[in-house]
Design an enzyme around this catalytic site. Structure first.
Site, PDB file in Angstrom:
ATOM      1  N   ALA A   1     -74.603  37.609 -64.675  1.00  0.00           N
ATOM      2  CA  ALA A   1     -74.758  38.095 -66.386  1.00  0.00           C
ATOM      3  C   ALA A   1     -73.836  38.529 -67.569  1.00  0.00           C
ATOM      4  CB  ALA A   1     -76.520  38.821 -66.298  1.00  0.00           C
ATOM      5  N   GLY A   2     -74.160  37.973 -68.325  1.00  0.00           N
ATOM      6  CA  GLY A   2     -73.555  38.062 -69.299  1.00  0.00           C
ATOM      7  C   GLY A   2     -71.981  37.455 -69.831  1.00  0.00           C
TER       8      GLY A   2
ATOM      9  N   ASN B   1     -75.283  30.720 -66.237  1.00  0.00           N
ATOM     10  CA  ASN B   1     -75.954  30.101 -66.601  1.00  0.00           C
ATOM     11  C   ASN B   1     -75.898  29.231 -68.289  1.00  0.00           C
ATOM     12  OD1 ASN B   1     -79.586  28.965 -66.608  1.00  0.00           O
ATOM     13  ND2 ASN B   1     -78.108  27.442 -68.095  1.00  0.00           N
ATOM     14  N   THR B   2     -75.963  30.050 -69.304  1.00  0.00           N
ATOM     15  CA  THR B   2     -76.246  30.270 -70.684  1.00  0.00           C
ATOM     16  C   THR B   2     -74.952  29.621 -71.100  1.00  0.00           C
ATOM     17  OG1 THR B   2     -78.056  31.814 -70.957  1.00  0.00           O
ATOM     18  CG2 THR B   2     -77.207  31.253 -72.274  1.00  0.00           C
TER      19      THR B   2
ATOM     20  N   GLY C   1     -78.079  36.405 -70.644  1.00  0.00           N
ATOM     21  CA  GLY C   1     -77.427  35.714 -72.123  1.00  0.00           C
ATOM     22  C   GLY C   1     -77.384  36.274 -73.143  1.00  0.00           C
TER      23      GLY C   1
ATOM     24  N   LYS D   1     -82.194  34.162 -55.447  1.00  0.00           N
ATOM     25  CA  LYS D   1     -81.227  35.655 -55.809  1.00  0.00           C
ATOM     26  C   LYS D   1     -82.131  36.298 -56.550  1.00  0.00           C
ATOM     27  CE  LYS D   1     -80.082  36.061 -60.192  1.00  0.00           C
ATOM     28  NZ  LYS D   1     -80.132  35.486 -61.688  1.00  0.00           N
TER      29      LYS D   1
END
Length: 273
Positions: free
Chosen positions: A201-202, A223-224, A174, A113
């Site tokens: 992301a986001g 992830n977050t 994040g 990645k």
């Protein structure tokens, strides 16, 4: 999609809808990160709840050559997950290429990645360095999944360079802001037909994942949204179902949006007419 096979309005078996990235095939369309969990056990429970097969790890933050027992990398391997090393924390093409080469040598995988970040405030990609690193890694035989701005031109260039997947952001890393520019994501999807597209992301909650998948994206990397949720395992379950629901809705084909109402019952043959 015109070539999709449906039975009673539903896509046939899920086996006909696998995600293929380079020479790798996955039944799950959800890729999950491993940082910021309350503890390793919650991480493992959440990974299992997502149904993911591909887990991303920041190579600059782990000892890949001699991982300690019960390290994140060791736990992921024991769980049977395929590792997707990433170049998080790299700010130049040269850094990213070196980290990718280290990951390939240590982990025995061609998957990478690719992240090349421009600054610490926005964590947005540095487009010039990203394109440079992508070309070098593709030429070196890597299966590159490139994290990019939600910019149709940059994404097109990454696909043309031979990246195995292009991963435009939904919003900053994040942030949990969800899909802030669905119009750009739609343009990217319409202009890149043959390269897998993954929103990276986001994503903040399940409805964000559904939106991305309904736009025709091939997968989600997050992830977050799970790790920092009040109840990570519950959110992991939600994200799994959201990705599956969004994919099925996209393949089913939504009805057109109309400004005015349209009766669902036929008007012909009404009683009294």
């Amino acid at each position: 999609m015109a070539n999709d096979v449906h039975t009673n309005g539903a896509v046939e078996d899920e086996a006909d809808d696998a995600l293929t990235i380079g020479d790798h095939t996955f039944s799950s369309r959800l890729i999950v990160g491993t940082s910021r969990y309350p503890n390793p056990q919650v991480m493992l429970d959440a990974l299992e709840a997502t149904g993911t097969e591909l887990v991303t790890v920041a190579i600059r933050r782990v000892n890949v050559e001699n991982p300690a027992p019960e390290s994140h990398l060791d736990l992921i391997r024991k769980g049977g997950y395929q590792v997707l090393p990433n170049t998080a924390g790299c700010y130049t093409a040269r850094e990213a290429v070196l980290v990718a080469q280290l990951a390939r040598e240590a982990l025995g995988t061609d998957l990478i990645k690719l992240e090349v970040i421009g600054d610490d405030e926005t964590l947005m990609p540095d487009v010039e360095q990203l394109l440079d690193a992508a070309k070098t890694l593709v030429d070196d035989g890597f299966t590159v999944l490139a994290y990019a701005n939600d910019d149709p031109i940059t994404c097109r260039k990454l696909a043309d360079l031979g990246c195995a997947a292009v991963m435009p952001l939904g919003s900053p890393i994040g942030s949990g802001m969800g899909i802030v520019n669905p119009y750009n994501l739609r343009i990217i999807r319409e202009t890149i037909e043959h390269t897998p597209l993954i929103v990276d992301a986001g994503i903040g909650t399940a409805s964000d994942a559904v939106t991305a998948m309904e736009l025709g994206y091939d997968g989600i990397l997050l992830n977050t949204a799970i790790a920092q949720a009040q109840h990570p395992v519950d959110m992991a379950h939600a994200m799994r179902h959201a990705v599956e629901a969004g994919r099925r809705a996209h393949r089913a084909g939504r009805i057109p949006r109309r400004l005015y109402a349209e009766a669902s019952s036929p008007m012909d043959g009404r009683v009294g007419t």
